[in-house]
Design a protein around this motif. Structure first.
Motif, PDB file in Angstrom:
ATOM      1  N   MET A 129       0.823  -1.209   0.000  1.00  0.00           N
ATOM      2  CA  MET A 129       0.000   0.000   0.000  1.00  0.00           C
ATOM      3  C   MET A 129       0.856   1.258   0.000  1.00  0.00           C
ATOM      4  O   MET A 129       0.594   2.203  -0.754  1.00  0.00           O
ATOM      5  CB  MET A 129      -0.934  -0.013   1.211  1.00  0.00           C
ATOM      6  N   LEU A 130       1.889   1.288   0.838  1.00  0.00           N
ATOM      7  CA  LEU A 130       2.731   2.477   0.931  1.00  0.00           C
ATOM      8  C   LEU A 130       3.550   2.689  -0.331  1.00  0.00           C
ATOM      9  O   LEU A 130       3.712   3.827  -0.801  1.00  0.00           O
ATOM     10  CB  LEU A 130       3.641   2.375   2.161  1.00  0.00           C
ATOM     11  N   GLU A 131       4.092   1.615  -0.885  1.00  0.00           N
ATOM     12  CA  GLU A 131       4.869   1.739  -2.118  1.00  0.00           C
ATOM     13  C   GLU A 131       3.988   2.172  -3.288  1.00  0.00           C
ATOM     14  O   GLU A 131       4.388   3.001  -4.118  1.00  0.00           O
ATOM     15  CB  GLU A 131       5.556   0.413  -2.434  1.00  0.00           C
ATOM     16  N   THR A 132       2.798   1.622  -3.347  1.00  0.00           N
ATOM     17  CA  THR A 132       1.875   1.976  -4.431  1.00  0.00           C
ATOM     18  C   THR A 132       1.441   3.432  -4.315  1.00  0.00           C
ATOM     19  O   THR A 132       1.380   4.162  -5.306  1.00  0.00           O
ATOM     20  CB  THR A 132       0.632   1.057  -4.408  1.00  0.00           C
ATOM     21  N   PHE A 133       1.157   3.859  -3.084  1.00  0.00           N
ATOM     22  CA  PHE A 133       0.781   5.268  -2.883  1.00  0.00           C
ATOM     23  C   PHE A 133       1.918   6.190  -3.324  1.00  0.00           C
ATOM     24  O   PHE A 133       1.689   7.185  -4.016  1.00  0.00           O
ATOM     25  CB  PHE A 133       0.449   5.536  -1.417  1.00  0.00           C
ATOM     26  N   SER A 134       3.132   5.882  -2.925  1.00  0.00           N
ATOM     27  CA  SER A 134       4.277   6.723  -3.260  1.00  0.00           C
ATOM     28  C   SER A 134       4.434   6.861  -4.768  1.00  0.00           C
ATOM     29  O   SER A 134       4.625   7.965  -5.295  1.00  0.00           O
ATOM     30  CB  SER A 134       5.558   6.133  -2.645  1.00  0.00           C
ATOM     31  N   ALA A 135       4.318   5.743  -5.473  1.00  0.00           N
ATOM     32  CA  ALA A 135       4.520   5.759  -6.920  1.00  0.00           C
ATOM     33  C   ALA A 135       3.382   6.483  -7.637  1.00  0.00           C
ATOM     34  O   ALA A 135       3.610   7.288  -8.553  1.00  0.00           O
ATOM     35  CB  ALA A 135       4.638   4.331  -7.439  1.00  0.00           C
ATOM     36  N   THR A 136       2.159   6.227  -7.223  1.00  0.00           N
ATOM     37  CA  THR A 136       1.012   6.788  -7.946  1.00  0.00           C
ATOM     38  C   THR A 136       0.760   8.250  -7.602  1.00  0.00           C
ATOM     39  O   THR A 136       0.307   9.019  -8.456  1.00  0.00           O
ATOM     40  CB  THR A 136      -0.255   5.961  -7.674  1.00  0.00           C
ATOM     41  N   PHE A 137       1.056   8.663  -6.386  1.00  0.00           N
ATOM     42  CA  PHE A 137       0.840  10.067  -6.035  1.00  0.00           C
ATOM     43  C   PHE A 137       1.819  10.959  -6.798  1.00  0.00           C
ATOM     44  O   PHE A 137       1.455  12.038  -7.282  1.00  0.00           O
ATOM     45  CB  PHE A 137       0.984  10.294  -4.531  1.00  0.00           C
ATOM     46  N   GLY A 138       3.059  10.507  -6.919  1.00  0.00           N
ATOM     47  CA  GLY A 138       4.035  11.262  -7.705  1.00  0.00           C
ATOM     48  C   GLY A 138       3.609  11.373  -9.150  1.00  0.00           C
ATOM     49  O   GLY A 138       3.746  12.438  -9.776  1.00  0.00           O
TER      50      GLY A 138
END
Length: 494
Positions: free
Chosen positions: A274-283
């Motif tokens: 969840m955290l890795e996906t959020f980081s990638a997609t928010f950027g």
């Protein structure tokens, strides 16, 4: 009864007439609303896109221009609340029934039915989260910010009533006090009614979905009507206790429950994913913000219909909520500078919403794409509970969610009756209880009628239609605000 305003009786009569129309001729009402929705989307979808992008851009321009130094209050006046308390209030303003209803279901829906490209792929998962951030992010909060800025400026700087018509006075002059001003305020009232009705409708349907999951309660309109009736009693009781007691206690309960649920979900679910996906997609969302905010696909009808059905609907929903949410934001922002106000209101709640969807949406995609569990096949109101079922303590998480939706329901309805009371009682900060009571009954009746006649589609149709004239009003309001800022700056130089 003599103390009640002409504005109250006229707008209330129109509201009751609408309820009677839906009760007597539901099919006719749904057909008319659907035709109106299709017309607005086909002919004015572009207008919503450009207007929303304009609100975002002009908010940033004002924030970092010479106008950013202007105070929302008298000269030398300090902020009414500490910065930490103010930020907490902005966070609570960013929370609502929609975060729970769409938290899992929207990103997963975009993953299985993407705005473009192949469905059910890694790319569609990323795109789905990006567009969810768009719908709940900077553009949405810029709409609230620019309207709240105008309301706060005229209220605290100019000592004018907190009415939408007042914000047009620099452009239309004294006509804001006459029939034109009344029409503007009536449009604001019905935009608020229909915008809040969506939240109440989806709230009732998701509470029903949670009760069905927890206790096998039937999932149908009859049960949802009972839920609406019970919550009506609760929020009217809260309204009777006064703003300082009812809304304050419920808002605190909302915040505690929401934070508890968020961290429980984060640590019980696939945390690293969840955290890795959020980081990638928010950027990626920030990087693609300009093109996403103006996207249409005129050469691909299916993709174009997706934009109208999702993005344009959200812009109409947020615009219809502006008299409601922006009034709250304005009330707690006295003494702030324009720059401080705009930057905080646009950025802080947007990041909170993105974190929420990044965690909940990523979990739904994880269980569907990685684990092979059919989350995408669930209905919008049950997707959250289906994901809970894959986690430890699912019964407790579902119970907390149902309770949180209930408190959001009551808080939203309670706050909305207060704002409707203000709008129809000369901007009074203490509208009579009867006024709030009347609007509470009409508001829930409208939500029930629209759910009965057309479900969520009926609610969306009403919002998209009423959002159009309000958008025009907001554009005139921005013009008037800039004129007032310019006059203030010239006066200060003399």
């Amino acid at each position: 009864m003599k103390s009640f305003t002409k504005m109250f009786w006229i707008s209330l009569s129109i509201g009751i007439a609408f309820v009677l129309w839906g009760a007597i001729l539901p099919d006719q009402m749904f057909n008319v609303m659907s035709a109106g929705k299709s017309f607005v989307l086909d002919q004015f979808g572009w207008f919503y896109q450009f207007a929303t992008t304009f609100f975002f851009v002009i908010s940033l321009v004002i924030a970092f221009s010479k106008y950013g130094k202007i105070k929302l209050g008298k000269e030398g006046e300090k902020p009414e609340y500490s910065t930490s308390t103010w930020f907490a209030m902005l966070f609570s303003a960013g929370m609502g029934i929609g975060l729970l209803f769409y938290g899992v279901s929207e990103p997963v829906s975009h993953y299985s039915t993407p705005p473009f490209g192949e469905a059910n792929t890694i790319e569609s998962a990323k795109v789905g989260l990006r567009y969810t951030y768009l719908h709940w992010g900077f553009h949405a909060w810029a709409i609230y910010a620019i309207v709240a800025l105008a309301l706060a400026y005229y209220k605290f700087k100019k000592d004018m009533p907190g009415l939408m018509s007042v914000t047009l006075r620099p452009v239309i002059g004294d006509r804001a006090n006459g029939p034109i001003g009344m029409v503007v305020d009536i449009i604001a009232v019905f935009a608020t009614l229909f915008g809040v009705a969506i939240s109440l409708g989806i709230g009732a349907s998701q509470i029903n979905g949670g009760l069905n999951f927890l206790f096998d309660v039937p999932n149908n309109f009859g049960v949802q009507l009972i839920i609406m009736a019970i919550t009506t009693v609760l929020f009217i009781t809260s309204a009777a206790s006064g703003l300082s007691k009812g809304i304050r206690y419920l808002s605190n309960a909302n915040l505690i429950l929401a934070v508890t649920l968020f961290f429980a979900f984060l640590f019980l679910g696939p945390t690293q994913f969840m955290l890795e996906t959020f980081s990638a997609t928010f950027g990626s969302y920030v990087q693609n913000l300009p093109s996403m905010g103006l996207r249409f696909s005129p050469f691909q009808q299916e993709n174009n219909d997706w934009v109208k059905g999702w993005t344009i609907f959200y812009w109409a929903w947020w615009i219809s909520w502006t008299p409601f949410v922006s009034t709250f934001i304005a009330r707690v922002s006295r003494g702030r500078s324009v720059r401080e106000f705009l930057v905080a209101v646009i950025i802080a709640p947007s990041i909170v919403c993105a974190l929420w969807f990044g965690v909940f949406g990523s979990a739904g995609i994880y269980y569907d794409h990685i684990m092979g569990i059919d989350v995408a096949g669930q209905s919008l109101e049950t997707a959250l509970f289906y994901v809970f079922e894959q986690m430890n303590f699912s019964f407790i998480l579902s119970g907390v969610s149902v309770l949180l939706i209930l408190t959001f329901f009551v808080t939203s309805a309670d706050s909305a009756t207060f704002v409707l009371g203000m709008q129809t009682h000369n901007g009074s900060l203490n509208p009579p209880f009867f006024v709030k009571f009347a609007w509470g009954i009409v508001m829930v009746a409208i939500a029930a009628i629209l759910m009965w006649s057309g479900g969520i589609d009926g609610l969306q149709a009403a919002t998209i239609i009423t959002g159009l004239p309000l958008t025009i009003i907001l554009l005139v309001m921005v013009w008037g605000l800039l004129k007032s800022f310019s006059a203030d700056m010239k006066a200060d130089k003399k």
